[in-house]
Design a protein around this motif. Structure first.
Motif, PDB file in Angstrom:
ATOM      1  N   GLY A  37       0.811  -1.208   0.000  1.00 13.45           N
ATOM      2  CA  GLY A  37       0.000   0.000   0.000  1.00 13.45           C
ATOM      3  C   GLY A  37       0.848   1.262   0.000  1.00 13.45           C
ATOM      4  N   THR A  66     -11.930  -5.272   3.759  1.00 14.02           N
ATOM      5  CA  THR A  66     -10.973  -4.509   4.562  1.00 14.02           C
ATOM      6  C   THR A  66     -10.657  -3.185   3.899  1.00 14.02           C
ATOM      7  N   GLN A  67     -10.156  -2.270   4.722  1.00 11.35           N
ATOM      8  CA  GLN A  67      -9.585  -1.019   4.229  1.00 11.35           C
ATOM      9  C   GLN A  67      -8.173  -0.911   4.786  1.00 11.35           C
ATOM     10  N   SER A  68      -7.314  -0.217   4.065  1.00  8.56           N
ATOM     11  CA  SER A  68      -5.932  -0.076   4.505  1.00  8.56           C
ATOM     12  C   SER A  68      -5.795   1.087   5.480  1.00  8.56           C
ATOM     13  N   SER A  69      -4.802   0.985   6.366  1.00  8.33           N
ATOM     14  CA  SER A  69      -4.464   2.060   7.289  1.00  8.33           C
ATOM     15  C   SER A  69      -2.976   1.981   7.566  1.00  8.33           C
ATOM     16  N   PRO A 113      -4.300  -3.542   7.398  1.00  8.00           N
ATOM     17  CA  PRO A 113      -5.718  -3.625   7.039  1.00  8.00           C
ATOM     18  C   PRO A 113      -6.614  -3.735   8.268  1.00  8.00           C
ATOM     19  N   SER A 172     -13.772  -3.429   7.427  1.00  8.60           N
ATOM     20  CA  SER A 172     -14.723  -2.363   7.112  1.00  8.60           C
ATOM     21  C   SER A 172     -16.139  -2.900   6.942  1.00  8.60           C
ATOM     22  N   GLN A 224      -4.081  -8.374  10.913  1.00  6.65           N
ATOM     23  CA  GLN A 224      -2.855  -8.854  10.276  1.00  6.65           C
ATOM     24  C   GLN A 224      -1.768  -9.184  11.291  1.00  6.65           C
TER      25      GLN A 224
END
Length: 424
Positions: free
Chosen positions: A45, A368-371, A375, A378, A407
């Motif tokens: 990402g 999922t969403q990335s941060s 991940p 969501s 993760q």
């Protein structure tokens, strides 16, 4: 004569132990520094500005790799922030971290611009506007558009960049600290208290908040007391993943060694046990272990830097793990619950188990969403838990809330994982 020999030996032993500790601590910090640098090669990402910030605050550098990462920040992360601005999404937190990362590389912030409504303005101008929008949202809802952690980051980034923080903006943070608004659900957020402490200490040091000096001092005192009061029996402040920022804040606020020494030792113990394998976590503890804080970006000079940090090749280790049974309970916002069972490799992440469960085609789905922490869930079984709705998927194992993301949490024994749609 024998007495003198014994005394000499005892003195050598007693004076040798601190040296041994100091050497061991330095080796640990170097190892963490290398792990953080190595994460640049494996990151997925967007490039992480927090990782860059920690690398730049460190004593040892690999200037070539740091320069390469800086270019990724200026391209990939910059474009992502631009996209969010174009879509009208609040970006105060990530924009603030981006600012601090650039500042840590002594980059000219006035050369970084974003465009909205066909008008190009500098990064700091946009950050000031973001903070004004956050402030206005607090005025009628008692909450920022994002949260007080990101709001604190914004105050810190502006202040550390030499920008006078609007008194109305800093006052909102002062009042939030004094009135105990730093909460995530029913739990006080140690991370937010820590970041607010660094932000308000910067404002105090800048001397630009003299009209409410007493309130500012009261807020800083309250923050320090909250941090110290949240120290657990194992000396972590909040939990093992908030202690790094908490120690940074105590350092920035001029805390006495006795206030953070045991917490630093708790970090070292966990680091040696490989608790901090997430790059975001390492980026917060490494400055603390080197007795530094994000506040030091304000006076960062990029001169005569040590450029000796080199990564050794690592031989891959192949292990064939056994399987364990994992129950996954999903609780929707309505309270309706469903339970699933899946077998996953022992030592694998919760994310791997969820992917295996989803692949069984027995009704379980997730998105999922990335941060910056990796991940996060969501949507589960078609239902979303969005920040805009003040909801999230709360994760627990056998009733105990997880302090790590999907993760990073490793499945070592058979257990029941509960995923619950929760408001905050």
């Amino acid at each position: 004569m024998l007495f003198l020999v014994i005394i000499t030996g005892l003195l050598a032993f007693s004076t040798g132990k601190p040296c041994d500790n100091e050497t061991a601590n330095s080796e640990l910090e170097l190892s963490l520094n290398k792990n953080l640098l190595r994460s640049l090669e494996t990151q997925e990402g967007l490039p992480n500005p927090s990782v860059h910030l920690a690398l730049r605050l460190s004593d040892s550098h690999n200037l070539a790799k740091e320069s390469e990462h800086l270019n990724k920040l200026k391209n990939d992360l910059h474009n992502d922030i631009q996209s969010s601005l174009t879509n009208g999404q609040p970006v105060s937190g990530i924009m603030a971290l981006y600012t601090l990362a650039l500042k840590s590389s002594c980059y000219d912030l006035n050369t970084i611009t974003f465009t909205t409504n066909e008008k190009s303005e500098t990064l700091l101008t946009h950050l000031k506007k973001q903070m004004e929008q956050e402030k206005e949202h607090i005025a009628f809802s008692l909450r920022p558009l994002t949260n007080y952690y990101q709001y604190s980051l914004g105050v810190l980034a502006l202040c550390a960049s030499g920008i006078r923080v609007n008194n109305h903006v800093s006052n909102k943070l002062i009042k939030a600290a004094v009135h105990d608004y730093f909460k995530h659900g029913d739990t006080e957020s140690t991370d937010t208290y820590a970041m607010a402490g660094m932000a308000l200490q910067c404002v105090k040091d800048a001397g630009c908040h003299v009209q409410s000096a007493d309130e500012l001092n009261a807020a800083l005192t309250k923050i320090k007391l909250k941090l110290l009061a949240s120290r657990r029996d194992d000396c972590h402040i909040g939990n093992e993943f908030s202690t790094g920022l908490a120690v940074q804040a105590l350092l920035a606020m001029g805390g006495q060694v006795a206030e953070y020494a045991t917490s630093m030792e708790a970090i070292r113990t966990d680091a040696r046990n490989n608790v901090y394998h997430n790059p975001m976590a390492i980026s917060q503890i490494l400055p603390a272990l080197q007795q530094k804080s994000y506040l030091m970006v304000e006076n960062k000079e990029c001169l005569n830097e040590d450029d000796t940090l080199v990564l050794e090749p690592i031989d891959p280790v192949v292990v064939l793990p056994s399987e364990i049974k994992v129950k996954v309970e999903v609780v929707m916002s309505s309270g309706a619950a469903a339970v699933y069972t899946v077998k996953a490799p022992k030592g694998s992440s919760l994310l791997v188990a969820l992917k295996l469960l989803k692949g069984k085609n027995d009704g379980f789905t997730f998105e999922t969403q990335s941060s910056l922490w990796g991940p996060f869930l969501s949507a589960v079984n078609g239902e979303q838990a969005r920040q805009s709705d003040r909801r999230y998927w709360h994760l627990s194992s056998e009733g105990t809330a997880l302090s790590q993301g999907i993760q990073d949490f490793k499945l070592e024994v058979a257990q029941k994982i509960t995923i619950k749609n929760t408001s905050y």
